[in-house]
Write a protein that holds these residues in place. Structure first.
Motif, PDB file in Angstrom:
ATOM      1  N   TRP A   1      -3.475   0.997   3.658  1.00  0.00           N
ATOM      2  CA  TRP A   1      -2.773   2.111   2.976  1.00  0.00           C
ATOM      3  C   TRP A   1      -3.674   3.380   2.682  1.00  0.00           C
ATOM      4  CZ3 TRP A   1      -2.662   4.146  -2.405  1.00  0.00           C
ATOM      5  CH2 TRP A   1      -1.713   4.853  -2.482  1.00  0.00           C
ATOM      6  N   ILE A   2      -3.182   4.596   3.036  1.00  0.00           N
ATOM      7  CA  ILE A   2      -3.983   5.673   2.997  1.00  0.00           C
ATOM      8  C   ILE A   2      -2.921   6.737   2.091  1.00  0.00           C
ATOM      9  CG2 ILE A   2      -4.974   7.873   4.160  1.00  0.00           C
ATOM     10  CD1 ILE A   2      -4.887   6.161   6.697  1.00  0.00           C
ATOM     11  N   PRO A   3      -3.671   7.026   0.851  1.00  0.00           N
ATOM     12  CA  PRO A   3      -2.888   7.658  -0.182  1.00  0.00           C
ATOM     13  C   PRO A   3      -2.349   8.890   0.375  1.00  0.00           C
ATOM     14  CG  PRO A   3      -4.953   6.930  -1.116  1.00  0.00           C
ATOM     15  CD  PRO A   3      -5.008   6.586   0.468  1.00  0.00           C
ATOM     16  N   PRO A   4      -1.211   9.540  -0.022  1.00  0.00           N
ATOM     17  CA  PRO A   4      -0.653  10.672   0.368  1.00  0.00           C
ATOM     18  C   PRO A   4      -1.639  11.935  -0.013  1.00  0.00           C
ATOM     19  CG  PRO A   4       1.193   9.326  -0.663  1.00  0.00           C
ATOM     20  CD  PRO A   4      -0.268   8.648  -0.735  1.00  0.00           C
ATOM     21  N   ALA A   5      -1.525  12.811   0.361  1.00  0.00           N
ATOM     22  CA  ALA A   5      -2.574  14.323   0.272  1.00  0.00           C
ATOM     23  C   ALA A   5      -2.423  14.492  -1.371  1.00  0.00           C
ATOM     24  CB  ALA A   5      -2.365  15.142   1.106  1.00  0.00           C
ATOM     25  N   SER A   6      -1.258  14.499  -1.692  1.00  0.00           N
ATOM     26  CA  SER A   6      -0.790  15.193  -3.080  1.00  0.00           C
ATOM     27  C   SER A   6       0.444  14.426  -3.591  1.00  0.00           C
ATOM     28  CB  SER A   6      -0.429  16.607  -2.994  1.00  0.00           C
ATOM     29  OG  SER A   6       0.743  16.821  -2.231  1.00  0.00           O
ATOM     30  N   GLY A   7       0.860  15.016  -4.851  1.00  0.00           N
ATOM     31  CA  GLY A   7       2.151  14.585  -5.600  1.00  0.00           C
ATOM     32  C   GLY A   7       1.549  13.258  -6.628  1.00  0.00           C
ATOM     33  N   GLU A   8       2.397  13.027  -7.306  1.00  0.00           N
ATOM     34  CA  GLU A   8       2.732  11.810  -8.315  1.00  0.00           C
ATOM     35  C   GLU A   8       3.236  10.667  -7.697  1.00  0.00           C
ATOM     36  OE1 GLU A   8       2.346  12.735 -12.848  1.00  0.00           O
ATOM     37  OE2 GLU A   8       3.861  13.886 -11.949  1.00  0.00           O
ATOM     38  N   TRP A   9       2.530   9.412  -7.704  1.00  0.00           N
ATOM     39  CA  TRP A   9       2.957   8.146  -7.349  1.00  0.00           C
ATOM     40  C   TRP A   9       3.109   7.167  -8.050  1.00  0.00           C
ATOM     41  CZ3 TRP A   9       5.164   8.881  -2.289  1.00  0.00           C
ATOM     42  CH2 TRP A   9       4.858  10.076  -1.848  1.00  0.00           C
ATOM     43  N   VAL A  10       3.969   6.014  -7.991  1.00  0.00           N
ATOM     44  CA  VAL A  10       3.897   4.868  -8.549  1.00  0.00           C
ATOM     45  C   VAL A  10       3.714   3.814  -7.616  1.00  0.00           C
ATOM     46  CG1 VAL A  10       5.221   3.336 -10.043  1.00  0.00           C
ATOM     47  CG2 VAL A  10       5.649   5.649 -10.415  1.00  0.00           C
ATOM     48  N   VAL A  11       2.623   2.941  -8.350  1.00  0.00           N
ATOM     49  CA  VAL A  11       2.172   1.661  -7.716  1.00  0.00           C
ATOM     50  C   VAL A  11       2.363   0.709  -8.140  1.00  0.00           C
ATOM     51  CG1 VAL A  11       0.266   0.377  -6.591  1.00  0.00           C
ATOM     52  CG2 VAL A  11       0.135   3.034  -6.384  1.00  0.00           C
ATOM     53  N   LYS A  12       3.019  -0.518  -7.591  1.00  0.00           N
ATOM     54  CA  LYS A  12       3.626  -1.646  -8.467  1.00  0.00           C
ATOM     55  C   LYS A  12       3.481  -2.772  -7.370  1.00  0.00           C
ATOM     56  CE  LYS A  12       8.174  -0.122  -8.565  1.00  0.00           C
ATOM     57  NZ  LYS A  12       9.356   0.067  -9.706  1.00  0.00           N
ATOM     58  N   PRO A  13       3.553  -4.118  -7.708  1.00  0.00           N
ATOM     59  CA  PRO A  13       3.805  -5.246  -6.957  1.00  0.00           C
ATOM     60  C   PRO A  13       5.284  -5.220  -6.909  1.00  0.00           C
ATOM     61  CG  PRO A  13       3.365  -5.984  -9.214  1.00  0.00           C
ATOM     62  CD  PRO A  13       3.248  -4.552  -9.426  1.00  0.00           C
ATOM     63  N   THR A  14       5.778  -5.881  -5.425  1.00  0.00           N
ATOM     64  CA  THR A  14       7.089  -6.111  -5.587  1.00  0.00           C
ATOM     65  C   THR A  14       7.754  -7.284  -6.301  1.00  0.00           C
ATOM     66  OG1 THR A  14       6.533  -7.605  -3.741  1.00  0.00           O
ATOM     67  CG2 THR A  14       7.282  -5.350  -2.993  1.00  0.00           C
ATOM     68  N   ILE A  15       6.835  -8.090  -6.946  1.00  0.00           N
ATOM     69  CA  ILE A  15       7.162  -8.980  -7.692  1.00  0.00           C
ATOM     70  C   ILE A  15       6.418  -8.866  -8.926  1.00  0.00           C
ATOM     71  CG2 ILE A  15       7.311 -11.533  -8.140  1.00  0.00           C
ATOM     72  CD1 ILE A  15       7.233 -11.993  -5.292  1.00  0.00           C
ATOM     73  N   SER A  16       7.430  -8.627  -9.990  1.00  0.00           N
ATOM     74  CA  SER A  16       7.146  -7.832 -11.285  1.00  0.00           C
ATOM     75  C   SER A  16       8.010  -7.938 -12.193  1.00  0.00           C
ATOM     76  CB  SER A  16       6.376  -6.927 -11.457  1.00  0.00           C
ATOM     77  OG  SER A  16       7.077  -5.731 -11.111  1.00  0.00           O
ATOM     78  N   ALA A  17       7.878  -7.656 -13.635  1.00  0.00           N
ATOM     79  CA  ALA A  17       8.811  -7.706 -14.633  1.00  0.00           C
ATOM     80  C   ALA A  17       8.277  -6.923 -15.774  1.00  0.00           C
ATOM     81  CB  ALA A  17       9.137  -9.031 -14.843  1.00  0.00           C
ATOM     82  N   GLY A  18       9.177  -5.898 -16.545  1.00  0.00           N
ATOM     83  CA  GLY A  18       8.547  -5.363 -17.571  1.00  0.00           C
ATOM     84  C   GLY A  18       7.576  -4.181 -17.186  1.00  0.00           C
ATOM     85  N   SER A  19       7.173  -3.844 -16.100  1.00  0.00           N
ATOM     86  CA  SER A  19       6.165  -2.866 -15.484  1.00  0.00           C
ATOM     87  C   SER A  19       4.924  -3.323 -15.456  1.00  0.00           C
ATOM     88  CB  SER A  19       6.563  -1.534 -16.482  1.00  0.00           C
ATOM     89  OG  SER A  19       7.806  -0.799 -16.600  1.00  0.00           O
ATOM     90  N   GLN A  20       4.704  -4.655 -15.630  1.00  0.00           N
ATOM     91  CA  GLN A  20       3.517  -5.251 -15.510  1.00  0.00           C
ATOM     92  C   GLN A  20       2.910  -4.799 -14.194  1.00  0.00           C
ATOM     93  OE1 GLN A  20       3.685  -9.474 -16.059  1.00  0.00           O
ATOM     94  NE2 GLN A  20       5.401  -9.343 -17.336  1.00  0.00           N
ATOM     95  N   ASP A  21       1.540  -4.540 -14.066  1.00  0.00           N
ATOM     96  CA  ASP A  21       0.792  -4.254 -13.150  1.00  0.00           C
ATOM     97  C   ASP A  21       1.241  -3.038 -12.426  1.00  0.00           C
ATOM     98  OD1 ASP A  21      -0.911  -6.606 -13.177  1.00  0.00           O
ATOM     99  OD2 ASP A  21       0.724  -7.744 -12.523  1.00  0.00           O
ATOM    100  N   THR A  22       1.910  -2.063 -13.069  1.00  0.00           N
ATOM    101  CA  THR A  22       2.447  -0.845 -12.464  1.00  0.00           C
ATOM    102  C   THR A  22       1.676   0.300 -13.034  1.00  0.00           C
ATOM    103  OG1 THR A  22       4.619  -1.894 -12.365  1.00  0.00           O
ATOM    104  CG2 THR A  22       4.495   0.589 -12.498  1.00  0.00           C
TER     105      THR A  22
END
Length: 303
Positions: free
Chosen positions: A128-149
Motif C-alpha cells: 500500500w502506497i499512501p495517497p499524496a494528501s487528504g485525511e484518511w481512515v485506516v482500520k481492519p476489515t474485522i473489528s468492532a467499536g472502532s478498535q484498531d482504527t
C-alpha cells in the motif's frame, strides 16, 4: 357425610426464556440494552444475560437467543462463528454473522449499486502506497467499536498511516482505507434502526445521530459509550438509501430481527453507507422512548 371438596387449579404456561448475549466486560448487559431486558420482563418473558463464551451455558434451554453485546469476539472470530452455528434459534443467525463480521461485505453492496464510502482493501502480501494528501481512515476489515482504527492527515502522517497498515498485515489481517468524510464533524453519522415486522420485513423504528470519535492516529481501544449519541429524524434521502441497502442484502430479511444502517453525507452532500450492522449493534434504546417496547413486541410474536 360431608361432600368431598374439589379444588380446580389454573394451569399456567411456563414463561418463555430468552438469552441476551453479552461478553465478560458487560456481564449484566451494556446499559443501553436494559430497556429491552425490562420490556421483555414486563411481557412475562424470562430474560437472562449470558456471555457467548460461557462454557456452562445451555443454549438449548432458551426459546430465543438474541445477540446484544458480545463485543470481545473480534480476536476470536472463528470461535465466535463456530459458537453461533451451534446455537439454536439465534438472532441474527450464523450465516448472516459470517457475512457481516467482515467489512468486505461493503464490496458486495457497492456491486449491487448501493452508494458506499470509497474503500481500498489491502491484504497480507499486498503493498500500500499512501495517497499524496487528504485525511484518511485506516482500520481492519474485522473489528468492532472502532478498535484498531485511526485517522491520518497526509502527507504529514503518512509514515504513521503506513505503519498502521503494516501492523495489521503482519498480524494476518486485511486493512481498509477510506477517505475521512468531514461531515462527521458537523452533521455526524445517522444510524437508522430497523426491526422485523409481522410480515417478516425490516421496518424503520428510529434513528440516532452519532458524533465524531476519531481525532487522530490509532492509540488503542476506544471504550464503548464514548460516542456522542442523540435522537435524530432521518431525511427522506437517508431513508431511501437505507431502503436500497436492505434491498441489496444477500440474505432473506425474514431471518433477521434487527438491522442498523449507518450513513453519512458524502462530498456532494448525498448520504453514503459507512457500515451495515447486522451482528451486535447498539440500538440506542436510551435515546428513543418506546423503541425497546417495539422490539420486545416483535420478540414476543416470535416466541
Amino acid at each position: 357425610m360431608l361432600p368431598t371438596s374439589t379444588t380446580t387449579h389454573a394451569t399456567r404456561e411456563p414463561a418463555s426464556r430468552v438469552a441476551l448475549v453479552t461478553c465478560d466486560q458487560f456481564p449484566e448487559l451494556w446499559d443501553d440494552d436494559f430497556p429491552l431486558r425490562d420490556a421483555l420482563r414486563a411481557r412475562h418473558v424470562e430474560v437472562e444475560a449470558v456471555r457467548w463464551d460461557d462454557p456452562e451455558a445451555d443454549w438449548n434451554a432458551y426459546d430465543l437467543t438474541i445477540l446484544r453485546s458480545p463485543w470481545d469476539y473480534v480476536p476470536r472470530r472463528d470461535a465466535f462463528l463456530a459458537w453461533a452455528r451451534r446455537v439454536p434459534r439465534l438472532l441474527n443467525p450464523a450465516d448472516v454473522l459470517e457475512w457481516n463480521t467482515d467489512k468486505r461485505y461493503l464490496r458486495d453492496l457497492a456491486s449491487a449499486g448501493v452508494p458506499v464510502t470509497p474503500t481500498t482493501y489491502v491484504s497480507p502480501g499486498d503493498t500500500w502506497i499512501p495517497p499524496a494528501s487528504g485525511e484518511w481512515v485506516v482500520k481492519p476489515t474485522i473489528s468492532a467499536g472502532s478498535q484498531d482504527t485511526g485517522r491520518y492527515t497526509l502527507p504529514g502522517q503518512a509514515a504513521l498511516a503506513q505503519a498502521h497498515v503494516e501492523r495489521l498485515l503482519v498480524a494476518g489481517r486485511t486493512a481498509m482505507i477510506q477517505p475521512y468524510l468531514t461531515a462527521v464533524d458537523t452533521t455526524g453519522e445517522t444510524a437508522l434502526m430497523f426491526f422485523r415486522d409481522p410480515t417478516g420485513r425490516l421496518t424503520f423504528s428510529h434513528a440516532a445521530r452519532k458524533g465524531p470519535m476519531l481525532t487522530g492516529p490509532d492509540e488503542g481501544k476506544i471504550d464503548p459509550g464514548s460516542e456522542d449519541i442523540s435522537a435524530r429524524q432521518p431525511s427522506e434521502a437517508e431513508l431511501a438509501v437505507a431502503a436500497r441497502v436492505l434491498a441489496a442484502l444477500p440474505v432473506d430479511q425474514a431471518s433477521l430481527l434487527y438491522a442498523r444502517v449507518d450513513l453519512i453525507p458524502g462530498p456532494d452532500g448525498a448520504p453514503v453507507l459507512l457500515e451495515l450492522e447486522l451482528t451486535e449493534p447498539s440500538l440506542f434504546f436510551l435515546t428513543a422512548p418506546g423503541a425497546a417496547e417495539r422490539l420486545a413486541d416483535v420478540v414476543v410474536t416470535l416466541l
